[in-house]
Design a protein around this motif. Sequence first.
Motif, PDB file in Angstrom:
ATOM      1  N   TYR B  40       0.847  -1.198   0.000  1.00 50.61           N
ATOM      2  CA  TYR B  40       0.000   0.000   0.000  1.00 50.61           C
ATOM      3  C   TYR B  40       0.888   1.257   0.000  1.00 50.61           C
ATOM      4  CZ  TYR B  40      -3.650   3.161   1.875  1.00 50.61           C
ATOM      5  OH  TYR B  40      -4.529   4.178   2.094  1.00 50.61           O
ATOM      6  N   ALA B  41       1.883   1.280   0.885  1.00 50.43           N
ATOM      7  CA  ALA B  41       2.758   2.450   0.991  1.00 50.43           C
ATOM      8  C   ALA B  41       3.615   2.623  -0.263  1.00 50.43           C
ATOM      9  CB  ALA B  41       3.637   2.332   2.236  1.00 50.43           C
ATOM     10  N   MET B  42       4.004   1.507  -0.903  1.00 48.82           N
ATOM     11  CA  MET B  42       4.793   1.629  -2.133  1.00 48.82           C
ATOM     12  C   MET B  42       3.946   2.273  -3.232  1.00 48.82           C
ATOM     13  SD  MET B  42       7.349  -1.616  -2.451  1.00 48.82           S
ATOM     14  CE  MET B  42       6.252  -2.970  -2.111  1.00 48.82           C
ATOM     15  N   GLY B  43       2.679   1.878  -3.289  1.00 49.68           N
ATOM     16  CA  GLY B  43       1.778   2.513  -4.247  1.00 49.68           C
ATOM     17  C   GLY B  43       1.675   4.005  -3.961  1.00 49.68           C
ATOM     18  N   TYR B  44       1.520   4.338  -2.680  1.00 50.22           N
ATOM     19  CA  TYR B  44       1.409   5.741  -2.283  1.00 50.22           C
ATOM     20  C   TYR B  44       2.688   6.507  -2.628  1.00 50.22           C
ATOM     21  CZ  TYR B  44       0.465   9.789   0.578  1.00 50.22           C
ATOM     22  OH  TYR B  44       0.251  11.065   0.997  1.00 50.22           O
ATOM     23  N   ASN B  45       3.823   5.829  -2.441  1.00 50.06           N
ATOM     24  CA  ASN B  45       5.122   6.447  -2.681  1.00 50.06           C
ATOM     25  C   ASN B  45       5.277   6.885  -4.143  1.00 50.06           C
ATOM     26  OD1 ASN B  45       7.688   7.284  -1.991  1.00 50.06           O
ATOM     27  ND2 ASN B  45       8.613   5.280  -2.365  1.00 50.06           N
ATOM     28  N   LEU B  46       4.688   6.117  -5.070  1.00 49.13           N
ATOM     29  CA  LEU B  46       4.816   6.500  -6.484  1.00 49.13           C
ATOM     30  C   LEU B  46       4.175   7.873  -6.712  1.00 49.13           C
ATOM     31  CD1 LEU B  46       5.806   5.498  -9.276  1.00 49.13           C
ATOM     32  CD2 LEU B  46       3.444   4.842  -9.726  1.00 49.13           C
ATOM     33  N   ALA B  47       3.030   8.114  -6.075  1.00 47.49           N
ATOM     34  CA  ALA B  47       2.370   9.408  -6.239  1.00 47.49           C
ATOM     35  C   ALA B  47       3.077  10.491  -5.424  1.00 47.49           C
ATOM     36  CB  ALA B  47       0.907   9.316  -5.824  1.00 47.49           C
ATOM     37  N   GLY B 218      -4.989  -0.392  -4.357  1.00 46.01           N
ATOM     38  CA  GLY B 218      -6.154  -1.271  -4.425  1.00 46.01           C
ATOM     39  C   GLY B 218      -5.747  -2.732  -4.311  1.00 46.01           C
ATOM     40  N   ALA B 219      -4.628  -3.099  -4.934  1.00 48.50           N
ATOM     41  CA  ALA B 219      -4.133  -4.477  -4.827  1.00 48.50           C
ATOM     42  C   ALA B 219      -3.833  -4.808  -3.371  1.00 48.50           C
ATOM     43  CB  ALA B 219      -2.880  -4.659  -5.679  1.00 48.50           C
ATOM     44  N   ALA B 220      -3.239  -3.840  -2.657  1.00 48.74           N
ATOM     45  CA  ALA B 220      -2.958  -4.055  -1.239  1.00 48.74           C
ATOM     46  C   ALA B 220      -4.250  -4.250  -0.457  1.00 48.74           C
ATOM     47  CB  ALA B 220      -2.163  -2.881  -0.677  1.00 48.74           C
ATOM     48  N   GLY B 221      -5.259  -3.436  -0.763  1.00 52.15           N
ATOM     49  CA  GLY B 221      -6.543  -3.560  -0.069  1.00 52.15           C
ATOM     50  C   GLY B 221      -7.186  -4.908  -0.315  1.00 52.15           C
ATOM     51  N   ALA B 222      -7.163  -5.361  -1.583  1.00 54.96           N
ATOM     52  CA  ALA B 222      -7.756  -6.654  -1.923  1.00 54.96           C
ATOM     53  C   ALA B 222      -6.995  -7.776  -1.225  1.00 54.96           C
ATOM     54  CB  ALA B 222      -7.718  -6.844  -3.438  1.00 54.96           C
ATOM     55  N   ALA B 223      -5.651  -7.674  -1.229  1.00 51.65           N
ATOM     56  CA  ALA B 223      -4.852  -8.709  -0.579  1.00 51.65           C
ATOM     57  C   ALA B 223      -5.135  -8.728   0.915  1.00 51.65           C
ATOM     58  CB  ALA B 223      -3.364  -8.444  -0.825  1.00 51.65           C
ATOM     59  N   TYR B 224      -5.308  -7.547   1.507  1.00 45.73           N
ATOM     60  CA  TYR B 224      -5.591  -7.489   2.945  1.00 45.73           C
ATOM     61  C   TYR B 224      -6.877  -8.246   3.266  1.00 45.73           C
ATOM     62  CZ  TYR B 224      -5.009  -5.592   7.611  1.00 45.73           C
ATOM     63  OH  TYR B 224      -4.789  -5.470   8.958  1.00 45.73           O
ATOM     64  N   ALA B 225      -7.925  -7.981   2.452  1.00 43.85           N
ATOM     65  CA  ALA B 225      -9.202  -8.648   2.689  1.00 43.85           C
ATOM     66  C   ALA B 225      -9.065 -10.150   2.507  1.00 43.85           C
ATOM     67  CB  ALA B 225     -10.269  -8.094   1.739  1.00 43.85           C
ATOM     68  N   LEU B 226      -8.327 -10.566   1.464  1.00 39.84           N
ATOM     69  CA  LEU B 226      -8.208 -11.993   1.165  1.00 39.84           C
ATOM     70  C   LEU B 226      -7.384 -12.710   2.239  1.00 39.84           C
ATOM     71  CD1 LEU B 226      -8.858 -14.176  -0.965  1.00 39.84           C
ATOM     72  CD2 LEU B 226      -6.636 -13.690  -1.986  1.00 39.84           C
ATOM     73  N   LEU B 227      -6.250 -12.120   2.613  1.00 43.24           N
ATOM     74  CA  LEU B 227      -5.336 -12.821   3.524  1.00 43.24           C
ATOM     75  C   LEU B 227      -5.839 -12.806   4.958  1.00 43.24           C
ATOM     76  CD1 LEU B 227      -1.804 -11.728   2.247  1.00 43.24           C
ATOM     77  CD2 LEU B 227      -3.261 -13.598   1.517  1.00 43.24           C
ATOM     78  N   PHE B 228      -6.453 -11.698   5.376  1.00 40.18           N
ATOM     79  CA  PHE B 228      -6.857 -11.617   6.772  1.00 40.18           C
ATOM     80  C   PHE B 228      -8.364 -11.780   6.937  1.00 40.18           C
ATOM     81  CE2 PHE B 228      -2.940  -9.320   6.046  1.00 40.18           C
ATOM     82  CZ  PHE B 228      -2.092 -10.118   6.803  1.00 40.18           C
ATOM     83  N   GLY B 229      -9.058 -11.971   5.803  1.00 42.30           N
ATOM     84  CA  GLY B 229     -10.448 -12.408   5.852  1.00 42.30           C
ATOM     85  C   GLY B 229     -11.427 -11.420   6.438  1.00 42.30           C
ATOM     86  N   TYR B 230     -11.144 -10.119   6.282  1.00 43.21           N
ATOM     87  CA  TYR B 230     -12.047  -9.154   6.911  1.00 43.21           C
ATOM     88  C   TYR B 230     -12.083  -7.862   6.107  1.00 43.21           C
ATOM     89  CZ  TYR B 230     -13.606  -5.612  10.196  1.00 43.21           C
ATOM     90  OH  TYR B 230     -14.260  -4.571  10.773  1.00 43.21           O
ATOM     91  N   ALA B 231     -13.260  -7.292   5.960  1.00 44.94           N
ATOM     92  CA  ALA B 231     -13.402  -5.980   5.332  1.00 44.94           C
ATOM     93  C   ALA B 231     -14.263  -5.110   6.237  1.00 44.94           C
ATOM     94  CB  ALA B 231     -14.047  -6.102   3.952  1.00 44.94           C
TER      95      ALA B 231
END
Lengths: 308, 312
Positions: B40-47, B218-231
């Motif tokens: 997530y932070a790497m994505g933010y870092n690009l901007a 967004g990829a980080a967000g999707a991975a977070y939901a998938l790996l930790f099973g919570y949104a």
Amino acid sequence: MEFGPHLMLATLEGAVTAAILALTAMGLSVVFGVMRVVNVAHGEFYMLGAVIAWFVASTLGAHPAVGFVAALVIAPLLVGSLAALADVLILQRISYDPERTIVATIGLLYIIQQTTLMTFGPDARPVEAPFNSRIALPWFEFGDGGFALYWPWGLSITSYKLFVIAAAVVILAALWLLMTRTKAGLVMRATQQDSAMAQAFGIPVARVYALVFGLGAALAAMGAVLIVPIQQAHYLMGGDPLLLSFIVVIIGGLGSLPGTVIAAVLIGMSDGIISVFFSPTLAKILATLAVAMVLVFRPQGLMGKSAA
Amino acid sequence: MTGKDAALHLGVLAVLLAAFFVLPEYHSGSLARIMVLAVYAMGYNLAFGYTGLLSLGHALFFAAGMYGLALSMQIGGWPALPAFLLALGAALAVAGAVGVLALRTRGVGFMIVTLMFAQAGYLTVLYFGAWTRGDEGFALPQEVRNLFGLDVTTPAGRYFAALALFAVVLLALGALVRAPFGRTLIAIRENEARAAMLGYDVQRLKWIAFVVSGVVSGAAGAAYALLFGYAGATFAGVQYSIFPLLYVLLGGAGTTLGPFVGAVFMFYLIDLSSGITTAYMLVAGLALVLLTLFLPQGILGTLRRRALPWLP
């Protein structure tokens, strides 16, 4: 209740919201106008005003009016000094770089909010109003006997809420006099127009900035002391006023004082009226998006001068 | 130059791979979470770090990915892979639209506009509480959470899935910022008027950087939901827009590994202090103020300036 009386009630409640909002947003606007920085911690100065009001009122423990008047003096002074201190210790050192100021004030927001959580606790606490009599309001109807006044059940307002509106008007008028009729106001306006030139003419610009930052925070704290007998003091109460103040200041034109008052009345009233008739969340979504669009397409605000 | 970069990145990935077998389970679990947050932070870092776009609304893209995946799995009954692709599409659409509008402003205006859009997004999540269950959120059932047959509910599956995503994003963004495109972004950050005068389509390049940044978030967000099973709606709130800013500032804006370094430090700082007090965000506040005052270039940025000028 029928539609007419209901609308009148919503308008009066909206006027109370608008009065507080005008004070809070004015603090943000003065700071932006003179210093050209956005203070994200503004909502926390508001919250701090309410919390200090609770401390003052509960320590004095005398008649509610004594505590209230004391809070109205002490809370803005304390909050204003704290803000001035933050200005000297933090903002002055990063020389008011606009983006770094926002990051630093976000940090300040969490510091104030979380320190309050550790000391004041997570509970909402009330402050008693100095006076609070209920005033029933009349409504009219055209019945069989022609025009008649009557007092519908539930259509009433408290004397304290009327006082809040009046107090906000008095404070704003005093601020206007301060800015336009006194030496201090002249110095502030000179700094606003050209800080380098003001410095050259011997105005202590650094001290003016600290005072303006304190004044802005004190205005938010005054708004909070006025509202705290109606809404309770809570460590998270700064979020909504911050967002609404942003909206008001942007719509009114960044740094334009009359624009801020007009926008506060507009937003406060419509917020009160809309949330009576519509879902408050939907109203907030639409308002937030509308404001973002104003910033995108008319960055000088609806009533501001161009090239703000 | 590039040889050193590649060696450093691969070395970090090798250490992370080995770390799973060395660290106790509690810490490897934390590290999986940190790697996703670092993406997530790497994505933010690009901007922010490379293009100079200080956004205060990236939680919107994180949440677009998170809910894109979680809702399509929960309500649509989709398997994980198509749901992940849909999540990327959702983040792409949201970032594309927000970018077109927000990039018309600059500086403080840009910060406030992104903040407002993210706030509207957060309220939208609350408004559709019937599906999103608002602040309370919802859990993804264990049996659907697997990717290519890899069960991401086990500690090992979760760790290696997080590591795979982290590796792909680190290497891809590392290559991107070394490429002429990345160089141009840095030129825009340093002097936008000059880049425009040299003939670059600044507006379009900023938009592309913003959209790539949003999709990675967004990829980080999707991975977070998938790996930790919570949104939950918390992930769409202001706090989650502040976190990547904090990680990037701490680790070093405009460095490839800064976001990861910042995420490790901040995660453990907040983790430790939340054991002591409920007011753990105090640490984040202090860190923000102290960083702006004393260490504006972050850990790796300062290291690069003082000792290691080749640091990517």
